[in-house]
Design a protein around this motif. Structure first.
Motif, PDB file in Angstrom:
ATOM      1  N   VAL A 226       0.859  -1.186   0.000  1.00 27.86           N
ATOM      2  CA  VAL A 226       0.000   0.000   0.000  1.00 27.86           C
ATOM      3  C   VAL A 226       0.897   1.239   0.000  1.00 27.86           C
ATOM      4  CG1 VAL A 226      -1.829   1.247   1.198  1.00 27.86           C
ATOM      5  CG2 VAL A 226      -1.788  -1.252   1.233  1.00 27.86           C
ATOM      6  N   LEU A 227       0.848   1.983  -1.095  1.00 30.66           N
ATOM      7  CA  LEU A 227       1.676   3.175  -1.220  1.00 30.66           C
ATOM      8  C   LEU A 227       1.147   4.317  -0.366  1.00 30.66           C
ATOM      9  CD1 LEU A 227       4.021   4.597  -2.670  1.00 30.66           C
ATOM     10  CD2 LEU A 227       2.432   5.208  -4.489  1.00 30.66           C
ATOM     11  N   HIS A 228      -0.171   4.534  -0.391  1.00 29.93           N
ATOM     12  CA  HIS A 228      -0.754   5.653   0.355  1.00 29.93           C
ATOM     13  C   HIS A 228      -2.266   5.465   0.408  1.00 29.93           C
ATOM     14  CE1 HIS A 228      -1.255   9.648   2.008  1.00 29.93           C
ATOM     15  NE2 HIS A 228      -2.071   9.976   1.019  1.00 29.93           N
ATOM     16  N   ARG A 229      -2.880   5.920   1.485  1.00 27.34           N
ATOM     17  CA  ARG A 229      -4.334   5.917   1.605  1.00 27.34           C
ATOM     18  C   ARG A 229      -4.801   7.365   1.808  1.00 27.34           C
ATOM     19  NH1 ARG A 229      -4.080   0.573   4.023  1.00 27.34           N
ATOM     20  NH2 ARG A 229      -5.500  -0.787   2.853  1.00 27.34           N
ATOM     21  N   MET A 230      -5.868   7.689   1.120  1.00 19.75           N
ATOM     22  CA  MET A 230      -6.410   9.032   1.231  1.00 19.75           C
ATOM     23  C   MET A 230      -7.930   8.963   1.158  1.00 19.75           C
ATOM     24  SD  MET A 230      -5.251  10.316  -2.578  1.00 19.75           S
ATOM     25  CE  MET A 230      -5.688  12.004  -2.245  1.00 19.75           C
ATOM     26  N   VAL A 231      -8.574   9.963   1.694  1.00 19.87           N
ATOM     27  CA  VAL A 231     -10.035  10.034   1.730  1.00 19.87           C
ATOM     28  C   VAL A 231     -10.493  11.100   0.738  1.00 19.87           C
ATOM     29  CG1 VAL A 231     -12.059  10.494   3.145  1.00 19.87           C
ATOM     30  CG2 VAL A 231     -10.099   9.299   4.122  1.00 19.87           C
ATOM     31  N   VAL A 232     -11.328  10.717  -0.190  1.00 23.35           N
ATOM     32  CA  VAL A 232     -11.898  11.652  -1.156  1.00 23.35           C
ATOM     33  C   VAL A 232     -13.408  11.422  -1.205  1.00 23.35           C
ATOM     34  CG1 VAL A 232      -9.804  11.778  -2.553  1.00 23.35           C
ATOM     35  CG2 VAL A 232     -11.508  10.038  -3.062  1.00 23.35           C
ATOM     36  N   SER A 233     -14.089  12.379  -1.737  1.00 21.51           N
ATOM     37  CA  SER A 233     -15.540  12.259  -1.830  1.00 21.51           C
ATOM     38  C   SER A 233     -15.927  11.339  -2.981  1.00 21.51           C
ATOM     39  CB  SER A 233     -16.167  13.641  -2.049  1.00 21.51           C
ATOM     40  OG  SER A 233     -15.787  14.148  -3.317  1.00 21.51           O
ATOM     41  N   LEU A 234     -17.123  10.782  -2.899  1.00 23.73           N
ATOM     42  CA  LEU A 234     -17.618   9.908  -3.958  1.00 23.73           C
ATOM     43  C   LEU A 234     -17.750  10.675  -5.266  1.00 23.73           C
ATOM     44  CD1 LEU A 234     -18.691   7.166  -4.802  1.00 23.73           C
ATOM     45  CD2 LEU A 234     -20.961   7.866  -4.023  1.00 23.73           C
ATOM     46  N   ALA A 235     -18.085  11.948  -5.183  1.00 18.41           N
ATOM     47  CA  ALA A 235     -18.220  12.761  -6.398  1.00 18.41           C
ATOM     48  C   ALA A 235     -16.871  12.910  -7.100  1.00 18.41           C
ATOM     49  CB  ALA A 235     -18.794  14.131  -6.044  1.00 18.41           C
ATOM     50  N   ASP A 236     -15.786  13.098  -6.318  1.00 22.79           N
ATOM     51  CA  ASP A 236     -14.463  13.220  -6.922  1.00 22.79           C
ATOM     52  C   ASP A 236     -14.029  11.915  -7.588  1.00 22.79           C
ATOM     53  OD1 ASP A 236     -14.267  15.834  -6.121  1.00 22.79           O
ATOM     54  OD2 ASP A 236     -13.200  15.374  -4.262  1.00 22.79           O
ATOM     55  N   VAL A 237     -14.331  10.788  -6.957  1.00 22.88           N
ATOM     56  CA  VAL A 237     -13.992   9.493  -7.554  1.00 22.88           C
ATOM     57  C   VAL A 237     -14.770   9.292  -8.846  1.00 22.88           C
ATOM     58  CG1 VAL A 237     -14.046   6.999  -7.218  1.00 22.88           C
ATOM     59  CG2 VAL A 237     -13.373   8.490  -5.331  1.00 22.88           C
ATOM     60  N   ASP A 238     -16.042   9.633  -8.836  1.00 21.88           N
ATOM     61  CA  ASP A 238     -16.877   9.442 -10.020  1.00 21.88           C
ATOM     62  C   ASP A 238     -16.443  10.351 -11.171  1.00 21.88           C
ATOM     63  OD1 ASP A 238     -19.260   8.180 -11.215  1.00 21.88           O
ATOM     64  OD2 ASP A 238     -20.046  10.229 -11.242  1.00 21.88           O
ATOM     65  N   ALA A 239     -15.796  11.471 -10.834  1.00 18.95           N
ATOM     66  CA  ALA A 239     -15.378  12.422 -11.866  1.00 18.95           C
ATOM     67  C   ALA A 239     -14.020  12.096 -12.459  1.00 18.95           C
ATOM     68  CB  ALA A 239     -15.356  13.841 -11.286  1.00 18.95           C
TER      69      ALA A 239
END
Length: 314
Positions: A226-239
């Protein structure tokens, strides 16, 4: 059944004719020396004689302490993941290349030049056949160099790459002194192969709990880096779309974690060995000592007034 047939055929081939110069080789290594000579003659038409064979078991540190890099260092890997090395001196490397390109060993000494990937490609087939036929045709001995099949891969470009890949286990060092081209040259073939560590025998009366523990410890599990874990919004992932860039912290490549099931080990640093991505364990930094407690101070705003100050004036 096919494996048994192959083994018996190889053993009959080894017994068909005397070797060229293996009379001075110790009895335990004569079958291996005979196999090497016949393999060179039949597969490459290379006149080759084995003048001496020595086998030593060394620690990793002892190997590296007296290590002198040969002209060509071939990576050897077993199916179980063990890593070793086949070292060819300049004379042996040149002889194998010359008989496969010109049909004979040149009388002039080989030029002094660094090894190339083309050298590895030309010489690896002979090394692979030697180890495979020795494993199939010779008597099995757990301490012998041919007890495990090792297959050649890419070459080690530097001694440091070899040192990093070598495991901290007992190493079987097999050194063969060779006569090449009917006395035209003398060469050396060196095999460095890790020996599997003996498993501790199960204690009697351990019960099913200990047997279950051994079975679980030997069970294969998927390993993820695992290089890195980060939290993003579902909207950002979908975009997200092809070509988008995800920015990671600068320290991510030096803080990689290995995860298996619910177990996490690390941190590791991303690097490279012999052209392949690799991870090196980073020593955990020592825990910082807690800061010393602050020195006690007087709070003048709440200190009681001295008695002299409380007395009324005369």
């Amino acid at each position: 059944m096919a494996s048994d047939d192959t083994t018996s055929v190889l053993r009959r081939m080894l017994a068909q004719a005397p070797t060229q110069s293996a009379s001075g080789v110790a009895q335990a290594f004569k079958p291996f020396a005979s196999l090497l000579e016949k393999l060179a003659d039949r597969s490459l038409s290379l006149p080759l004689g084995v003048t001496s064979v020595t086998q030593t078991t060394l620690t990793r540190d002892a190997v590296l302490e007296g290590f002198s890099p040969p002209a060509l260092m071939l990576l050897l890997r077993s199916d179980a993941g063990g890593v070793g090395m086949a070292g060819l001196c300049p004379q042996l490397r040149a002889a194998l290349i010359e008989v496969q390109t010109t049909g004979k060993v040149a009388s002039a000494p080989p030029p002094d030049r660094p090894a190339t990937d083309a050298d590895a490609a030309i010489c690896s087939g002979f090394v692979a056949d030697l180890i495979a036929q020795a494993h199939a045709g010779l008597e099995r001995d757990p301490t012998a160099a041919w007890a495990t099949v090792f297959k050649p891969g890419r070459r080690f470009e530097t001694p440091r790459a070899f040192a990093l890949a070598l495991e901290d286990t007992p190493i079987c060092q097999l050194v063969l002194q060779l006569d090449l081209g009917s006395g035209a040259r003398q060469g050396v073939l060196q095999l460095l192969l890790p020996q599997p560590a003996p498993r501790a025998a199960a204690k009697p009366g351990g019960g099913w709990q200990e047997a279950m523990q051994h079975a679980v410890n030997d069970a294969p599990v998927p390993l993820e880096a695992v290089l890195h874990r980060m939290v993003v919004s579902l909207a950002d992932v979908d975009a997200l779309k092809v070509g988008d860039t995800i920015t990671l912290p600068r320290t991510a490549a030096a803080a990689i974690m290995l995860e298996a099931s619910e177990t996490s080990v690390g941190p590791f640093k991303l690097g490279q060995i012999s052209g392949q991505k690799a991870l090196r364990r980073v020593v955990d930094p020592p825990a910082a000592a807690p800061p010393p407690p602050p020195e006690p101070t007087l709070d003048h705003a709440t200190d009681p007034m001295p008695e002299a100050a409380m007395m009324p004036p005369d």
